[in-house]
Write an enzyme that holds these catalytic residues in place. Structure first.
Site, PDB file in Angstrom:
ATOM      1  N   ASP A   1      26.546 -25.325  20.751  1.00 17.27           N
ATOM      2  CA  ASP A   1      25.130 -25.633  20.479  1.00 17.27           C
ATOM      3  C   ASP A   1      24.788 -26.153  19.075  1.00 17.27           C
ATOM      4  OD1 ASP A   1      25.397 -24.004  22.653  1.00 17.27           O
ATOM      5  OD2 ASP A   1      24.013 -22.474  21.960  1.00 17.27           O
TER       6      ASP A   1
ATOM      7  N   ARG B   1      18.942 -13.543  22.385  1.00 16.63           N
ATOM      8  CA  ARG B   1      19.601 -14.442  21.422  1.00 16.63           C
ATOM      9  C   ARG B   1      18.889 -15.780  21.225  1.00 16.63           C
ATOM     10  NH1 ARG B   1      23.120 -13.893  25.816  1.00 16.63           N
ATOM     11  NH2 ARG B   1      23.340 -15.751  27.126  1.00 16.63           N
TER      12      ARG B   1
ATOM     13  N   TRP C   1      29.476 -26.318  29.893  1.00 20.82           N
ATOM     14  CA  TRP C   1      30.298 -25.106  29.947  1.00 20.82           C
ATOM     15  C   TRP C   1      31.256 -25.160  31.127  1.00 20.82           C
ATOM     16  CZ3 TRP C   1      31.135 -22.216  26.025  1.00 20.82           C
ATOM     17  CH2 TRP C   1      30.138 -21.946  25.087  1.00 20.82           C
TER      18      TRP C   1
HETATM   19  C1  FRU Z   1      24.524 -21.489  24.716  1.00 22.21           C
HETATM   20  C2  FRU Z   1      25.077 -20.202  24.142  1.00 22.21           C
HETATM   21  C3  FRU Z   1      24.015 -19.450  23.383  1.00 22.21           C
HETATM   22  C4  FRU Z   1      24.816 -18.625  22.435  1.00 22.21           C
HETATM   23  C5  FRU Z   1      25.950 -19.550  22.092  1.00 22.21           C
HETATM   24  C6  FRU Z   1      27.251 -18.833  21.831  1.00 22.21           C
HETATM   25  O1  FRU Z   1      25.445 -22.485  24.931  1.00 22.21           O
HETATM   26  O2  FRU Z   1      25.639 -19.426  25.176  1.00 22.21           O
HETATM   27  O3  FRU Z   1      23.158 -18.695  24.190  1.00 22.21           O
HETATM   28  O4  FRU Z   1      24.101 -18.251  21.299  1.00 22.21           O
HETATM   29  O5  FRU Z   1      26.105 -20.438  23.186  1.00 22.21           O
HETATM   30  O6  FRU Z   1      28.194 -19.702  21.297  1.00 22.21           O
END
Ligand code: FRU
Length: 483
Positions: free
Chosen positions: A35, A160, A298
């Site tokens: 991200d 988060r 992902w």
């Molecule tokens: C999104 C995510 C976020 C998290 C990060 C971890 O792609 O899963 O929610 O903060 O990546 O790397």
């Protein structure tokens, strides 16, 4: 040696050569990127941080990588900004955001730590780091939004990706969260001093419709509406708007300031391409709202064997809301870097056709398909005798079909996806941004966008147009070069 020093030393030692990476899209110097984080303006420069694991091309304990730009296009790499070096973030410095606050650049991120319940679960809390644009110190009060601030029933394992902003003397942040029904929601907090935060409300929730956990929220005004961007996990396909799995969506509506709640009026996919997630925005000093996304997926983590880096960002895009449509277009600064124009006005294409001078892998191509007698018009790029990537316009269906089957991919991943054209006009206007391993297609002045990656050999740089009848087109091609 601290974890931060170690990461910086590694980055310097093993950095992939620039020629192996995209030309003007942000990619990690080495290792894994996900991200975009902390996309912000500070002391006259644009800062971009990112989820970073320098030590391998796979996701691992999260650091924050860092780069800086004066125009959103040309980026300078900086030292790693955060490493998971405190008890409250030992399992990772997850996503977050940044603001300019007086003299200081303030980062807010999710500190992840293992819980002591012994069941492998984690606790996620929001933490602050303050810096000068180069070095950042985590504050003593961390975590500044401990999980205990959440109302009962809110998940502390899925809490988060804080996005912070300031209105007058009050700071706000939104964070992704999950409720007792296992549904995604966005929690709103406020603070007078950045150190103590109060829970305010659930700004919006997924009403059982849009995936499960909502990651990476971002909330901002646009025209007379408000927009909430979220990245839901585990969505299910719905018509042609949403595909299966993780994707970024925008909820557009009225912000009820009394209840601190977004009354959504429409929900749209931001970019249905094969590779787009975790979008984040910032406001440029001239008022433009600029969005950047992680150009990756992902579920489809593809890259050639031996490549030292993995993951890249989209081109930063200007967002605009016009008559209910959220437009996105590459930042106008990209046009400064256009070289060697090839302009073919009103030419006729029938059958398979190459246009002299129209080839390459780092390009900005405008294509207007005007009129004619045809059903399908395709453009194939990143092409050699064995490979190509293609967008095909099906005029009757008013669809654009993407195909990367022959891009050299050796995994059984999604290679074809269709996008319905929402604002059908007689002329179809396309803008194709290519940067070695990626294509971003902007349709009808940015009413729709589609991002995708592929790893066709770099020598494959032909472009071919194919028409099953006759079409009149306008083609404008520029090479993009940063120097
Ligand atoms: C999104 C995510 C976020 C998290 C990060 C971890 O792609 O899963 O929610 O903060 O990546 O790397």
């Amino acid at each position: 040696m601290t974890l931060l020093e170690k990461a910086n030393e590694y980055q310097e030692k093993y950095r992939a050569d620039k020629s192996e990476r995209p030309e003007f899209h942000v990619a990690p110097p080495v290792g894994w990127m996900n991200d975009p984080n902390g996309f912000s303006f500070y002391k006259g420069k644009i800062h971009l941080f990112y989820q970073y694991h320098p030590y391998s091309t796979e996701w691992g304990p999260m650091h924050w990588g860092h780069c800086v730009s004066e125009d959103f296009v040309k980026w300078e790499e900086l030292p790693v900004a955060l490493a998971p070096d405190r008890p409250y973030d030992a399992a990772g410095c997850f996503s977050g955001s940044a603001i300019e606050d007086g003299d200081r650049h303030v980062l807010v991120y999710t500190g992840v730590m293992d819980s002591d319940e012994g069941d492998g679960s984690a606790i996620q809390q929001q933490c602050l780091a303050v810096g000068d644009g180069l070095r950042y110190e985590k504050v003593e009060e961390n975590p500044v939004v401990p999980w205990e601030r959440l109302p009962p029933g809110f998940s502390k394992e899925d809490f988060r990706d804080p996005k912070m902003w300031r209105e007058g003397d009050t700071y706000y942040l939104v964070a992704g969260n999950r409720n007792e029904r296992q549904q995604g929601q966005v929690a709103l907090f406020e603070s007078d001093n950045l150190r103590e935060w109060r829970y305010v409300s659930v700004l919006a929730d997924n009403q059982g419709k849009y995936g499960t956990m909502w990651e990476c929220p971002d909330f901002f005004p646009m025209g007379d509406k408000h927009v909430l961007i979220v990245s839901p996990m585990n969505m299910q396909a719905d018509g042609s708007e949403f595909h299966n799995g993780n994707q970024s969506i925008a909820l557009i509506g009225e912000y009820d300031r009394q209840r601190h709640h977004l009354r959504e009026e429409q929900v749209v996919a931001l970019d249905p391409g094969t590779d787009f997630y975790a979008a984040q925005t910032m406001q440029a000093p001239d008022g433009r709202r600029i969005m950047i996304g992680w150009m990756h997926s992902w579920d489809m983590d593809i890259k050639p064997a031996g490549q030292k880096w993995n993951g890249m960002m989209t081109i930063p895009r200007e967002l605009e809301l016009r008559e209910g449509t959220l437009y996105q277009n590459p930042v106008r600064e990209l046009e400064k870097y256009r070289k060697d124009p090839v302009i073919c006005d009103n030419i006729e294409i029938s059958g398979a056709c190459r246009v002299p001078g129209v080839k390459g892998r780092v390009l900005d191509v405008l294509l207007e398909i005007r009129e004619g007698d045809f059903e399908k018009f395709s453009v194939q790029f990143a092409k050699d005798s064995a490979h190509f990537v293609q967008f095909c316009y099906d005029r009757a269906a008013q669809e654009i079909r993407y195909d990367r089957t022959y891009s050299g991919v050796d995994r059984d991943v999604v290679c074809q996806r269709s996008m319905r054209i929402k604002k059908a006009e007689k002329t179809l206007k396309l803008r194709l941004i290519l940067d070695k391993f990626s294509a971003e297609l902007f349709v009808n002045d940015g009413a729709q966008a589609f991002s995708t990656t592929f790893f066709t050999p770099l020598e494959a740089e032909d472009i071919e147009f194919l028409c099953d009848g006759t079409a009149r087109v306008h083609i404008e091609k520029y090479r993009i070069a940063l120097d």
